[in-house]
Design a protein around this motif. Structure first.
Motif, PDB file in Angstrom:
ATOM      1  N   ARG A 225       7.744   8.345  -9.891  1.00  0.00           N
ATOM      2  CA  ARG A 225       8.011   8.822 -11.259  1.00  0.00           C
ATOM      3  C   ARG A 225       7.052   9.936 -11.658  1.00  0.00           C
ATOM      4  O   ARG A 225       7.416  10.825 -12.415  1.00  0.00           O
ATOM      5  CB  ARG A 225       7.895   7.671 -12.257  1.00  0.00           C
ATOM      6  N   GLN A 226       5.821   9.883 -11.159  1.00  0.00           N
ATOM      7  CA  GLN A 226       4.815  10.895 -11.488  1.00  0.00           C
ATOM      8  C   GLN A 226       4.827  12.063 -10.505  1.00  0.00           C
ATOM      9  O   GLN A 226       4.020  12.980 -10.632  1.00  0.00           O
ATOM     10  CB  GLN A 226       3.419  10.259 -11.509  1.00  0.00           C
ATOM     11  N   ALA A 227       5.733  12.019  -9.529  1.00  0.00           N
ATOM     12  CA  ALA A 227       5.837  13.051  -8.494  1.00  0.00           C
ATOM     13  C   ALA A 227       4.523  13.222  -7.740  1.00  0.00           C
ATOM     14  O   ALA A 227       4.080  14.331  -7.446  1.00  0.00           O
ATOM     15  CB  ALA A 227       6.304  14.379  -9.083  1.00  0.00           C
ATOM     16  N   THR A 228       3.890  12.087  -7.426  1.00  0.00           N
ATOM     17  CA  THR A 228       2.662  12.092  -6.626  1.00  0.00           C
ATOM     18  C   THR A 228       2.924  11.282  -5.361  1.00  0.00           C
ATOM     19  O   THR A 228       3.848  10.463  -5.320  1.00  0.00           O
ATOM     20  CB  THR A 228       1.485  11.466  -7.405  1.00  0.00           C
ATOM     21  N   PRO A 229       2.123  11.489  -4.334  1.00  0.00           N
ATOM     22  CA  PRO A 229       2.327  10.704  -3.108  1.00  0.00           C
ATOM     23  C   PRO A 229       2.143   9.211  -3.377  1.00  0.00           C
ATOM     24  O   PRO A 229       1.215   8.816  -4.078  1.00  0.00           O
ATOM     25  CB  PRO A 229       1.249  11.223  -2.157  1.00  0.00           C
ATOM     26  N   PRO A 230       3.017   8.384  -2.833  1.00  0.00           N
ATOM     27  CA  PRO A 230       2.868   6.943  -3.036  1.00  0.00           C
ATOM     28  C   PRO A 230       1.677   6.411  -2.259  1.00  0.00           C
ATOM     29  O   PRO A 230       1.263   6.992  -1.257  1.00  0.00           O
ATOM     30  CB  PRO A 230       4.180   6.376  -2.503  1.00  0.00           C
ATOM     31  N   PRO A 231       1.113   5.281  -2.713  1.00  0.00           N
ATOM     32  CA  PRO A 231      -0.016   4.689  -1.992  1.00  0.00           C
ATOM     33  C   PRO A 231       0.401   4.316  -0.569  1.00  0.00           C
ATOM     34  O   PRO A 231       1.400   3.605  -0.383  1.00  0.00           O
ATOM     35  CB  PRO A 231      -0.354   3.441  -2.807  1.00  0.00           C
ATOM     36  N   PRO A 232      -0.324   4.778   0.444  1.00  0.00           N
ATOM     37  CA  PRO A 232       0.042   4.462   1.832  1.00  0.00           C
ATOM     38  C   PRO A 232       0.119   2.966   2.098  1.00  0.00           C
ATOM     39  O   PRO A 232       0.992   2.506   2.840  1.00  0.00           O
ATOM     40  CB  PRO A 232      -1.068   5.113   2.660  1.00  0.00           C
ATOM     41  N   GLY A 233      -0.751   2.182   1.489  1.00  0.00           N
ATOM     42  CA  GLY A 233      -0.717   0.740   1.691  1.00  0.00           C
ATOM     43  C   GLY A 233       0.561   0.118   1.148  1.00  0.00           C
ATOM     44  O   GLY A 233       1.099  -0.830   1.730  1.00  0.00           O
ATOM     45  N   SER A 234       1.063   0.646   0.046  1.00  0.00           N
ATOM     46  CA  SER A 234       2.306   0.130  -0.523  1.00  0.00           C
ATOM     47  C   SER A 234       3.497   0.496   0.349  1.00  0.00           C
ATOM     48  O   SER A 234       4.388  -0.326   0.569  1.00  0.00           O
ATOM     49  CB  SER A 234       2.505   0.658  -1.950  1.00  0.00           C
ATOM     50  N   VAL A 235       3.509   1.723   0.861  1.00  0.00           N
ATOM     51  CA  VAL A 235       4.596   2.129   1.762  1.00  0.00           C
ATOM     52  C   VAL A 235       4.572   1.257   3.012  1.00  0.00           C
ATOM     53  O   VAL A 235       5.612   0.775   3.468  1.00  0.00           O
ATOM     54  CB  VAL A 235       4.490   3.630   2.110  1.00  0.00           C
ATOM     55  N   ALA A 236       3.383   1.012   3.550  1.00  0.00           N
ATOM     56  CA  ALA A 236       3.272   0.166   4.746  1.00  0.00           C
ATOM     57  C   ALA A 236       3.736  -1.261   4.456  1.00  0.00           C
ATOM     58  O   ALA A 236       4.437  -1.867   5.278  1.00  0.00           O
ATOM     59  CB  ALA A 236       1.828   0.168   5.253  1.00  0.00           C
ATOM     60  N   ALA A 237       3.379  -1.803   3.295  1.00  0.00           N
ATOM     61  CA  ALA A 237       3.784  -3.162   2.950  1.00  0.00           C
ATOM     62  C   ALA A 237       5.301  -3.264   2.777  1.00  0.00           C
ATOM     63  O   ALA A 237       5.918  -4.240   3.208  1.00  0.00           O
ATOM     64  CB  ALA A 237       3.080  -3.617   1.674  1.00  0.00           C
ATOM     65  N   LEU A 238       5.897  -2.255   2.163  1.00  0.00           N
ATOM     66  CA  LEU A 238       7.353  -2.257   2.003  1.00  0.00           C
ATOM     67  C   LEU A 238       8.040  -2.141   3.359  1.00  0.00           C
ATOM     68  O   LEU A 238       9.032  -2.842   3.623  1.00  0.00           O
ATOM     69  CB  LEU A 238       7.798  -1.139   1.062  1.00  0.00           C
ATOM     70  N   ASN A 239       7.516  -1.283   4.238  1.00  0.00           N
ATOM     71  CA  ASN A 239       8.096  -1.164   5.579  1.00  0.00           C
ATOM     72  C   ASN A 239       7.962  -2.462   6.362  1.00  0.00           C
ATOM     73  O   ASN A 239       8.874  -2.855   7.091  1.00  0.00           O
ATOM     74  CB  ASN A 239       7.464   0.004   6.334  1.00  0.00           C
ATOM     75  N   GLU A 240       6.843  -3.139   6.196  1.00  0.00           N
ATOM     76  CA  GLU A 240       6.655  -4.426   6.883  1.00  0.00           C
ATOM     77  C   GLU A 240       7.688  -5.446   6.383  1.00  0.00           C
ATOM     78  O   GLU A 240       8.278  -6.180   7.174  1.00  0.00           O
ATOM     79  CB  GLU A 240       5.244  -4.950   6.645  1.00  0.00           C
ATOM     80  N   ALA A 241       7.916  -5.478   5.075  1.00  0.00           N
ATOM     81  CA  ALA A 241       8.913  -6.403   4.524  1.00  0.00           C
ATOM     82  C   ALA A 241      10.314  -6.047   5.015  1.00  0.00           C
ATOM     83  O   ALA A 241      11.127  -6.937   5.278  1.00  0.00           O
ATOM     84  CB  ALA A 241       8.863  -6.394   2.997  1.00  0.00           C
ATOM     85  N   LEU A 242      10.598  -4.757   5.155  1.00  0.00           N
ATOM     86  CA  LEU A 242      11.910  -4.335   5.648  1.00  0.00           C
ATOM     87  C   LEU A 242      12.159  -4.812   7.084  1.00  0.00           C
ATOM     88  O   LEU A 242      13.285  -5.107   7.463  1.00  0.00           O
ATOM     89  CB  LEU A 242      12.047  -2.811   5.578  1.00  0.00           C
ATOM     90  N   ARG A 243      11.093  -4.882   7.880  1.00  0.00           N
ATOM     91  CA  ARG A 243      11.222  -5.337   9.275  1.00  0.00           C
ATOM     92  C   ARG A 243      11.305  -6.861   9.396  1.00  0.00           C
ATOM     93  O   ARG A 243      11.662  -7.390  10.435  1.00  0.00           O
ATOM     94  CB  ARG A 243      10.023  -4.858  10.098  1.00  0.00           C
TER      95      ARG A 243
END
Length: 186
Positions: free
Chosen positions: A76-94
């Motif tokens: 929403r703020q057009a900033t890079p997302p936290p890498p840890g959050s992206v990694a956690a979401l990817n882990e949940a997707l797997r």
């Protein structure tokens, strides 16, 4: 407390944290019964976990909600997302990917879908898939916060003039407060 539902599933997950009109904070992921009531309201969008989830499971869902909220706020703020959050979401997707399967319905074969894993793993994967759908949708930049004082609900407006999470709840509260302010000096 009855939380609003009907927004994209990922927003409904983030909106499990709310501020009550009294000013007190409420979290539908603090108590097992509240969480299961929220899951029931999501029927049709989530497969039933198949087992009653307990307090340790709620911690994992709260953790995932935090990652969804942090990533959504960055988008929403057009900033890079936290890498840890992206990694956690990817882990949940797997965790429990869906796979196609054949289902026999009498003499007819139909294409179905299944997931392996524990009830919690399946739920986290489904919630992460909902987050992926929202976060990669071109309309994610339109997600807004409710303009009512002390409300922290997010929504994806179908109409560009929408200002409140619910016209019946927050919208009405704001209109009544304005009316009171205009008429209290008379």
């Amino acid at each position: 407390m009855e939380l609003l539902t009907g927004e994209p599933l990922a927003l409904d997950l983030v909106n499990t944290r709310a501020r009550l009109p009294s000013g007190a904070d409420y979290d539908a992921l603090d108590e097992v019964d509240d969480f299961h009531a929220w899951l029931e309201r999501q029927s049709g969008r989530l497969t039933a976990p198949g087992a009653r989830l307990g307090p340790p499971d709620l911690a994992a869902v709260r953790d995932l909600r935090g990652h969804v909220a942090a990533t959504l706020e960055a988008v929403r703020q057009a900033t890079p997302p936290p890498p840890g959050s992206v990694a956690a979401l990817n882990e949940a997707l797997r965790g429990a990917p869906a796979y196609p399967c054949m289902e026999a319905r009498g003499a007819v074969l139909a294409r179905g879908s299944r997931r392996d894993g524990t009830p919690l793993t399946r739920l986290l994967t489904e919630l992460a898939e909902a987050a992926l759908a929202l976060l990669t949708d071109p309309n994610v930049g339109k997600v807004r916060g409710c303009e009512a004082p002390d409300c922290r609900m997010l929504f994806l407006p179908a109409h560009p003039r929408r200002r409140w999470c619910s016209p019946d709840l927050c919208g009405n509260r704001v209109r009544v407060a304005r009316y009171y302010q205009r008429h209290k000096s008379t």
